[in-house]
Structures are given as structure tokens and as C-alpha cells.
Design a protein around this motif. Structure first.
Motif: not given
Length: 278
Positions: A48, A50, A52, A56, A59, A80
């Protein structure tokens, strides 16, 4: 994601690795190429993450304990979308954010600075324990070299993780059987690797590290294992995908010259063409 798509991504990653170390005129192509398939699967299917929301707090984390194979990690992160692929050609340049070992301060997507063998895995254990104590759902994956596990610090970390039953933690051992000075069994044999981790209270799985079905199955089994960390021992080929680099210890830590880079990219172009025929 289908295996064919993963294979195509992994082949692009391998091309980028060759281009990186060629541009830098130094680096570690052999172990980067052997680790590519697992890293591709982690970032494009398993974890998990991202680009963007790179920071996080929920994550999943990846720690490249064998930090010298940073070209593979950088190539996967660029593929990625964490940063532009053209930046890969700045590898190891003084002004680049892509140095010879991962730097979590400068490089988007890098969760832990690493390079001194044995220390990355210790940091990964701490991350996973923190998540467990905080009741978080994130998982921590760390990749070690088979030469790296000659380091005593690896086993201190393993003993702690097994004792604490840190089940959101996965050790991935890239067993390509070659380190800088020769084969691991000649230098300081760690075999049998799986049995050693079992003795430290790990659930262990042995796989072909270039087979996406086996990678997928092993990581699923790791997620479903409760009450103990998991160690995945993956048999790989150093220099995978480049004919003259495969199983050659001399390609542990040097960049190809112009002719060698051209030949390597031709090898990988052929792989890509074959994949497009499927």
C-alpha cells in the motif's frame, strides 16, 4: 495485476538499472538485477504505497537493507511515479538526490537510509514494532543479501523480532549465492538459511525469486501468518536478464562500459519483444 504485465514492468526496471550504472560508470548491477522481480511485485501489487502521498503514515514500508543495490530501488520508484525516469541517469553524481545508497531525506519514496550491512534490517524491525504497538495495519518488508546475513546484527534483529512475535514484518533474503569476493558458501556459508530463521522463531518460505506466482503465494502466506515474523528465502540469479552478467561475481560492483551497456540493453530488448508476443 497479471504476471505478464509484471514481467514487462520488471524488464523496464532492468533496462533502467543498466542505464543508471552505465551513466554513473559505477554501481552494483548484479544484485540489483537479481532483486528486480521481488521489488517490482512489492511496489506494483503487494504494498500500500502511493507516490502522490509518499509520506502517508498508514503506508506499508520497504527497507532495502542491502542498500548497495539502490539502482533497483530507484528504478522501481521511478517506474511507479515517485520521480521522473530521466533523473535515474544522475545516479551517484555529486548534486544528485540518487546516491550510491538510499537516502530517506533526499529521495522520494525511500523509507529508510541504508547501506551499512545489517543496519537496515534492524531499522525495519523497529518500524514494524512501532506499528504493532500503535495498533496500525501497515506492514514492513525488508530485503537482505545472502552475504549480508553473515553480519551478526542481522541475527540480533531476527532474535528480537521472533521473540516479540512481530507478525507485520517480512524479511526477504535475496539468495543469489554470490557476494563481492565469491560465492557465499565459500566465503562464510549461511546455509541452510531457512532453518536458521526457523530457529529464531520465524515462519519461513522458500521460493524461486523470479517466479511471480511463487512470489505472490509467499507474500499472501506471510500476510496470513500470525504470531511470528516471516522470512522469505528467494533463490535468484545474480545479473538476471543480462547474459554476460548472470552468475558472474565480477558484476557485483562495477558499471558496464559503452559496448557492454549496449549489449545488455539488446538482451533486455529481446526479452521485451518476447513478452510482447505472449
Amino acid at each position: 495485476m497479471e504476471n505478464l504485465q509484471l514481467q514487462k514492468i520488471a524488464n523496464e526496471v532492468r533496462k533502467s538499472i543498466v542505464e543508471e550504472v552505465h551513466a554513473a560508470k559505477s554501481g552494483h548491477p548484479g544484485g540489483s538485477l537479481s532483486a528486480t522481480d521481488m521489488m517490482t511485485f512489492l511496489y506494483f501489487e503487494e504494498m500500500n504505497v502511493n507516490p502522490n502521498v509518499a509520506d502517508d503514515p498508514d503506508r506499508d514500508r520497504f527497507v532495502l537493507s542491502k542498500g548497495h543495490v539502490a539502482p533497483a530501488l530507484y528504478a522501481v520508484l521511478a517506474e511507479k511515479g515517485f520521480f521522473p525516469k530521466e533523473d535515474l541517469l544522475t545516479l551517484r553524481k555529486p548534486t544528485s538526490f540518487l546516491q550510491g545508497h538510499p537516502d530517506m531525506v533526499k529521495t522520494p519514496g525511500v523509507d529508510m537510509s541504508s547501506g551499512s550491512l545489517g543496519q537496515g534490517v534492524s531499522a525495519a524491525v523497529g518500524m514494524a514494532l512501532a506499528g504493532q504497538m500503535d495498533g496500525k495495519d501497515f506492514r514492513v518488508y525488508t530485503m537482505l543479501g545472502d552475504g549480508e546475513i553473515e553480519e551478526g546484527q542481522v541475527w540480533e534483529a531476527a532474535m528480537f523480532a521472533g521473540h516479540r512475535k512481530i507478525d507485520n514484518l517480512v524479511f526477504i533474503i535475496d539468495n543469489n549465492n554470490l557476494q563481492i569476493d565469491g560465492s557465499v558458501e565459500e566465503i562464510c556459508s549461511p546455509y541452510p538459511i531457512a532453518s536458521k530463521f526457523e530457529a529464531f522463531n520465524f515462519h519461513t518460505i522458500e521460493i524461486d525469486g523470479h517466479n511471480f506466482d511463487e512470489i505472490r503465494s509467499a507474500l499472501k502466506e506471510a500476510r496470513e501468518t500470525k504470531g511470528m515474523p516471516t522470512a522469505i528465502v528467494m533463490t535468484t540469479t545474480k545479473g538476471k536478464g543480462v547474459s554476460f552478467m548472470e552468475d558472474q561475481v565480477g558484476w557485483h560492483g562495477k558499471g558496464p562500459n559503452d559496448e557492454q551497456a549496449e549489449e545488455a540493453l539488446k538482451d533486455l530488448e529481446k526479452v521485451g519483444e518476447a513478452l510482447c508476443q505472449k
